[in-house]
Design an enzyme around this catalytic site. Sequence first.
Site, PDB file in Angstrom:
ATOM      1  N   HIS A  96       0.808  -1.229   0.000  1.00 27.51           N
ATOM      2  CA  HIS A  96       0.000   0.000   0.000  1.00 27.51           C
ATOM      3  C   HIS A  96       0.842   1.281   0.000  1.00 27.51           C
ATOM      4  CE1 HIS A  96      -3.566  -2.274   0.160  1.00 27.51           C
ATOM      5  NE2 HIS A  96      -3.665  -2.454   1.457  1.00 27.51           N
ATOM      6  N   HIS A 166      -9.702   2.118   0.424  1.00 25.03           N
ATOM      7  CA  HIS A 166      -9.611   1.033   1.402  1.00 25.03           C
ATOM      8  C   HIS A 166     -10.704   1.136   2.474  1.00 25.03           C
ATOM      9  CE1 HIS A 166      -7.793  -2.069   3.896  1.00 25.03           C
ATOM     10  NE2 HIS A 166      -6.795  -2.212   3.039  1.00 25.03           N
ATOM     11  N   GLU A 294     -11.734  -3.635  -2.757  1.00 25.56           N
ATOM     12  CA  GLU A 294     -10.719  -2.712  -3.264  1.00 25.56           C
ATOM     13  C   GLU A 294     -10.420  -2.975  -4.745  1.00 25.56           C
ATOM     14  OE1 GLU A 294      -7.315  -2.830  -0.369  1.00 25.56           O
ATOM     15  OE2 GLU A 294      -8.655  -4.305   0.549  1.00 25.56           O
TER      16      GLU A 294
END
Length: 332
Positions: A96, A166, A294
Amino acid sequence: MKKLYDKINGKEVYIYTIKCGNIEVDICEVGARINALRINDTDIVFGFNSVSDYIKSGCYAGATIGRVANRIAKGRFVLNEKLYQLNKNNGENHLHGGNEGFDKKLFRVTHDAENSVTLEYTSCNGEENYPGNLKFTVKFTVENNALFIEYSAVSDKDTLWCPTNHTYFNLDGENSGNCLNNLLQINADLYTPIDDGLIPTGEKITVKGTSFDFIQLKKIGKNIDSEELKVTLGYDHNFILNSAHAAHAESAVTGIKMDVYTDLPCLHFYSGGQLNGVAGKNGVYNQYAGFCLEPQFCPNAVNMQGFDKPFLKHNKRKSYIINYVFNSRTIY
């Protein structure tokens, strides 16, 4: 409408509330983050009361993710015959966006209206060891019973870019307990099995006859205790989408229904198995308190054959969308 939310490093941080009809969304400047999403006054997403609470949670809730969503194996990739080594923040892997991904950055609001807000962040060349100065914009708009998210970016060097959102959803209500009775459908015939580091093996496996089969609507918790899901404590897997209509979810408690649309090729479904007493805005988020859908490229796609790559060519602006369409119906 905006209100003061917090201060970080002496700078004021605001939350912007956008609304239209029966939908209200709170957007935080740190992480361009969805901190609340209310449908007919029922909040259905995780959120936090301060920036420090968000950072301590470690769960990326509501955040805009970048430069690249999900994992890159060993933090390495080759671009234009050059090997890049990214920061590792998830064991041996890059996750991420690294140690200080977009979720921790203070964005700048460039446009604010009753039903829309646009935020901008410039990721400098070498940030987390990514190449290129990347100018990134995310626009949130509420209209026609939907929340529309549009991502746009341009870089002065060839680079990687794969944004996502997210948000943790619980359509029964943000602090209503676990999400396992929420109903879910994912429009994907294939998923990507993973190794012990949650990196896809490179295979594409049919969902038919497995716990990953969400072609028909079913409860998230129906197969949550299956042998296939023990290592990951539930779902933490990538699905290869059949179409732009990525998923559908609904609650028998609130009657809220949600459809997810995107032009990204995959969907990562996470059922919140790693959550463990995260202090949220109205209570504690325990295991399976919320689920994430996601849209993104396949994790580690840059290092695998047969998958779309999250490349961004220099001076070529690119955009992606994620749309959440809502509809309330009579409670069962």
